[in-house]
Scaffold this motif. Structure first.
Motif, PDB file in Angstrom:
ATOM      1  N   MET A   1       0.976  -1.338   0.174  1.00 55.89           N
ATOM      2  CA  MET A   1       0.078   0.049  -0.027  1.00 55.89           C
ATOM      3  C   MET A   1       0.812   1.408  -0.117  1.00 55.89           C
ATOM      4  SD  MET A   1      -3.442  -0.721   0.645  1.00 55.89           S
ATOM      5  CE  MET A   1      -4.252  -0.118   1.909  1.00 55.89           C
ATOM      6  N   ASN A   3       1.375   5.197  -1.461  1.00 57.50           N
ATOM      7  CA  ASN A   3       0.767   6.489  -2.124  1.00 57.50           C
ATOM      8  C   ASN A   3       1.569   6.906  -3.356  1.00 57.50           C
ATOM      9  OD1 ASN A   3      -1.566   6.928  -1.012  1.00 57.50           O
ATOM     10  ND2 ASN A   3      -0.652   8.243   0.755  1.00 57.50           N
ATOM     11  N   VAL A   4       0.832   6.900  -4.362  1.00 60.14           N
ATOM     12  CA  VAL A   4       1.720   7.205  -5.465  1.00 60.14           C
ATOM     13  C   VAL A   4       1.565   8.470  -6.185  1.00 60.14           C
ATOM     14  CG1 VAL A   4       2.066   6.663  -8.166  1.00 60.14           C
ATOM     15  CG2 VAL A   4       1.445   4.882  -6.360  1.00 60.14           C
ATOM     16  N   GLY A  27      -5.294   6.112  -3.172  1.00 64.43           N
ATOM     17  CA  GLY A  27      -3.522   5.988  -3.307  1.00 64.43           C
ATOM     18  C   GLY A  27      -2.998   6.559  -4.316  1.00 64.43           C
ATOM     19  N   ILE A  28      -3.746   7.520  -4.903  1.00 62.42           N
ATOM     20  CA  ILE A  28      -3.165   8.362  -6.015  1.00 62.42           C
ATOM     21  C   ILE A  28      -3.489   9.675  -6.029  1.00 62.42           C
ATOM     22  CG2 ILE A  28      -3.372   8.790  -8.579  1.00 62.42           C
ATOM     23  CD1 ILE A  28      -3.774   5.967  -9.281  1.00 62.42           C
ATOM     24  N   GLU A 128      -2.994   0.001  -9.976  1.00 64.62           N
ATOM     25  CA  GLU A 128      -3.699  -0.975  -8.899  1.00 64.62           C
ATOM     26  C   GLU A 128      -2.596  -1.754  -8.311  1.00 64.62           C
ATOM     27  OE1 GLU A 128      -6.751  -3.186 -10.505  1.00 64.62           O
ATOM     28  OE2 GLU A 128      -8.430  -1.895  -9.827  1.00 64.62           O
ATOM     29  N   ARG A 130       0.622  -0.905  -8.645  1.00 63.87           N
ATOM     30  CA  ARG A 130       1.577  -0.122  -8.005  1.00 63.87           C
ATOM     31  C   ARG A 130       1.261   0.272  -6.352  1.00 63.87           C
ATOM     32  NH1 ARG A 130       5.526   2.229  -6.269  1.00 63.87           N
ATOM     33  NH2 ARG A 130       6.199   4.385  -6.942  1.00 63.87           N
ATOM     34  N   THR A 131       0.010   0.605  -6.612  1.00 65.47           N
ATOM     35  CA  THR A 131      -0.682   1.245  -5.085  1.00 65.47           C
ATOM     36  C   THR A 131      -1.013   0.046  -4.351  1.00 65.47           C
ATOM     37  OG1 THR A 131      -2.705   1.515  -6.183  1.00 65.47           O
ATOM     38  CG2 THR A 131      -1.422   3.398  -6.038  1.00 65.47           C
ATOM     39  N   ARG A 133      -3.945  -1.118  -4.103  1.00 62.88           N
ATOM     40  CA  ARG A 133      -5.139  -1.194  -3.853  1.00 62.88           C
ATOM     41  C   ARG A 133      -6.122  -1.131  -4.853  1.00 62.88           C
ATOM     42  NH1 ARG A 133      -4.753   4.113   0.593  1.00 62.88           N
ATOM     43  NH2 ARG A 133      -2.622   4.023  -0.459  1.00 62.88           N
TER      44      ARG A 133
END
Lengths: 444, 343
Positions: A1, A3-4, A27-28, A128, A130-131, A133
């Motif tokens: 998890m 944040n990007v 998360g983006i 998805e 990458r984060t 989530r």
């Protein structure tokens, strides 16, 4: 998890709808790309191959700047199979940045070779992963719609801007209104409210006092899409022409391009059909549609054709050569001017050429029977805003009309012309695509 | 003070006609022309400006004051400027009209040859081709990315091989053999010339090869596939070079006309434009007094509207440090370059 922080190239006003695409996903965090400036471009030019086209350099410069100063490591970038090498830029830019020592750069490719096969949805899947989530499906659908709707309004605002600026009585009022509208559009994420944004656009433009009797010169403004949209690169040529009292008909925007990739752009189909005799296929850049626009605007009785392209863009240079060659046969008589832009071109040379071009068109209008006798037609947009305001019902109809006609064009299997949705075409489509073979009964 | 290198003066001592002044400030030289109502060229000068358009224009005006009759200032009824510094000079002398050099050259050439179809113009740092039909400009092109083959380059080469630039043409005509020189790029052309010199070719043939290379480069890069129709008119500073004229004739297969006043054609055209623009109204010309002033150039960014123009202004030298350009002040001589016209 994790944040990007995600960002992309600015491309004029295009950041508004790209932000819509990643709006409110868990998360983006979307980072606004800053305005292009000399520093950004020189960074890009320094690190690019020498003869790559200018958009590559600008976008790379933007990415480097975002990485260094805004702590952005994840970029969204288009990828394509088309004839234009722009489709591969994302991959190369990623490599260049890795070689520069930015090891943790990630690139998310928006596959744009054909939007109908839903490959582009992979960008959400990648994000998805990458984060870590899950994005709800309705959010993806909503964001896609936001992207489309906002792109449509950006195109519309910039198109009207080109038509209105030559008529404005208080200078720079158009620019101000456009900025206001873009701010409104940027901050509005409610689809219901956005469906009525056409009215806001008209109301805001109506505030500009205009010269209603004016019959300005008309110019068709085309070129490679990135240099057309990015104002730093093209020295705001559109504004410059507008201030000289020329009505600018802007031809392309990103929305138009997306429509084309969905196979739903009537206009581009029509232009392709017109250009077929001279350029039978897409050769990259906007060459085919440029040729189509030239022919179309010549038929409409425009006074000039203004074409801008990045230095070393081969398709556009080929188009230029074709135009020149055909011009010798006297079939192509509308005056045209070409600007090749790169970081080292100066504004003075550009202005000298525009002024001379303006004088050329004025001379044509006075003395050349081909242009003198053409009757001026007030564009529909201007009519709807200033002469005959639309009623509520008309706004309602047009808000439904656009998506409907888009869907119908998309379904229309006949690629020939901008034919409407006829019964025969509908049945043909039905016969080809129905699952149970019922269509084959009709056997059209 | 720089004496003009070319002077033509057939102005009579008592001026009773209406006169029009055209000034063409290019990258290398400043050209002045005075015409009368019947578009006859009465006075013309050509001066090197050494990169300072303001000083050069002032000197030219001073020279005019000395040479021409006393009532010249009153009889000038309209002033036009052209060339790359046209807006600066327009603000400086209060000209009525500033037009790009392409149009000025076209007007100038068609005054001498009314049926001209193609104008080949090679100046100090730019070269252009202008196509005309029935007296209207139909198409034009300027060199966009490269200045190979323009006057500055020839100048430079003349100094390098120690041939006075005025005799360049004669040298080319005396050549006996053909040498091919790379004309695509100034630097490569130079290195090619050096190697040809070392191979033992004569100066004459190298100069001829250079002229041919320049013409080839011009036809490929500036004309870019445009169809060129006769009659051809060749003007601009490089038209003095008969070698280039000959090379053009060989390459095009037609006669190329060079008028006697080829060097001042832009200024001549802009004087005609000024005449048409003024059309009986009162000119905004400040008079020849401008030549006495000591002026400096400044600029500031105007943030009053969304256009964000960079406004330029001319101010008296002694007040330069005091003035920001925004205030209403007597020291500020002129302001321009704003899109809205506020300044």
């Amino acid at each position: 998890m994790v944040n990007v922080r995600v960002s992309f190239s600015r491309m004029g006003w295009s950041y508004i709808f790209f932000r819509g695409l990643f709006h409110d996903l868990p998360g983006i965090e979307v980072v606004d790309p800053p305005l292009v400036n000399t520093e950004i471009v020189s960074d890009g030019v320094k690190n690019s191959p020498e003869f790559v086209c200018f958009p590559f350099k600008v976008i790379l410069g933007e990415m480097i700047n975002l990485y260094r100063n805004y702590d952005v490591k994840d970029f969204a970038m288009i990828a394509d199979y088309g004839p234009c090498r722009a489709g591969m830029y994302g991959v190369i830019q990623k490599r260049i940045m890795k070689n520069m020592g930015f090891k943790d750069v990630r690139m998310f490719y928006l596959r744009q070779d054909d939007f109908r096969n839903l490959e582009w949805l992979r960008v959400f899947r990648d994000l998805e992963k990458r984060t870590g989530r899950k994005f709800e499906d309705y959010k993806i659908l909503r964001n896609t719609l936001l992207f489309m709707v906002k792109a449509y309004y950006v195109e519309r605002i910039t198109h009207i801007e080109g038509l209105v600026r030559c008529r404005e009585k208080n200078k720079a009022m158009t620019t101000k209104v456009v900025h206001t509208l873009m701010n409104l559009l940027d901050n509005e994420n409610n689809l219901m409210k956005l469906s009525n944004f056409d009215r806001t656009i008209d109301e805001n433009f109506r505030k500009i006092p205009i010269d209603k009797e004016m019959e300005p010169l008309r110019v068709c403004y085309t070129g490679e899409i990135q240099v057309m949209l990015e104002k730093w690169v093209n020295y705001d040529l559109m504004g410059e022409l507008g201030v000289m009292g020329i009505e600018v008909h802007k031809q392309y925007d990103v929305f138009d391009w997306v429509m084309y990739k969905l196979d739903a752009s009537k206009r581009r189909r029509r232009l392709e059909h017109k250009a077929r005799k001279y350029i039978p296929m897409d050769i990259g850049g906007e060459a085919v549609w440029n040729m189509g626009s030239y022919l179309e605007s010549q038929e409409k009785g425009f006074d000039g054709f203004c074409h801008i392209f990045p230095f070393t863009c081969m398709p556009e240079i080929s188009f230029m050569g074709m135009l020149e060659a055909e011009k010798n046969m006297d079939k192509f008589y509308m005056p045209h001017i070409h600007f090749s832009l790169d970081g080292s071109s100066g504004f003075e040379g550009l202005r000298t050429r525009i002024e001379a071009f303006h004088d050329l068109m004025v001379g044509n209008k006075k003395n050349n029977p081909l242009f003198r006798d053409v009757k001026y037609v007030v564009p529909d947009e201007i009519k709807n805003i200033y002469f005959k305001p639309k009623s509520n019902f008309e706004y309602f109809v047009s808000s439904i009309e656009k998506p409907m006609s888009m869907v119908l064009t998309m379904l229309n299997p006949s690629k020939k012309l901008d034919v409407g949705f006829t019964v025969k075409n509908g049945l043909e489509f039905f016969s080809r695509n129905s699952f149970f073979g019922i269509g084959s009964l009709f056997n059209l | 003070m720089n004496e003009p290198e070319f002077i033509k003066n057939i102005l009579s001592d008592d001026v009773d006609d209406k006169l029009y002044l055209g000034i063409d400030v290019g990258s290398v030289s400043t050209k002045c022309a005075i015409i009368n109502e019947r578009n006859e060229l009465l006075y013309a000068t050509w001066t090197r400006n050494d990169g300072s358009p303001i000083v050069s224009t002032q000197e030219n005006l001073k020279y005019m004051e000395e040479v021409l009759p006393d009532n010249i200032e009153k009889s000038i009824c309209g002033v036009g400027t052209t060339g790359s510094a046209r807006y600066l000079i327009k603000a400086l002398i209060g000209a009525d009209i500033a037009k790009p050099e392409i149009i000025a050259h076209a007007i100038g050439a068609s005054a001498y040859t009314p049926d001209v179809r193609t104008i080949l113009e090679i100046g100090g740092q730019d070269s252009k081709v202008i196509l005309m039909k029935n007296g209207i400009v139909t198409d034009f092109n300027m060199n966009s990315v490269c200045a190979a083959g323009t006057g500055s380059f020839l100048d430079h080469q003349a100094v390098r091989i120690k041939v006075p630039i005025e005799e360049f043409g004669d040298y080319a005509l005396r050549a006996e053999e053909e040498v091919s020189i790379a004309g695509r790029c100034t630097v490569f052309a130079e290195s090619d010339m050096i190697s040809k010199q070392q191979e033992g070719y004569s100066k004459e043939s190298i100069i001829k090869g250079l002229c041919k290379a320049l013409v080839r480069n011009y036809l490929n890069n500036v004309c870019k596939g445009k169809k060129l129709y006769p009659p051809f008119v060749f003007q601009g500073g490089v038209a003095a070079n008969s070698g280039i004229k000959n090379a053009f004739e060989e390459e095009l297969g037609y006669e190329v006309i060079v008028h006697e006043n080829y060097y001042v054609m832009g200024a001549f055209g802009s004087a005609i434009l000024a005449k048409e623009h003024v059309n009986g109204h009162i000119s905004s010309f400040h008079g020849l007094k401008v030549s006495e002033m000591n002026l400096a150039l400044g600029s500031f960014g105007c943030l009053d509207c969304a256009n964000r123009c960079t406004v330029k202004y001319l101010v008296r030298q002694e007040d330069k440090s005091r003035v920001t350009g925004r205030e209403k002040d007597d020291a500020i001589f002129a302001r321009w370059n704003s899109r809205c016209g506020k300044w």
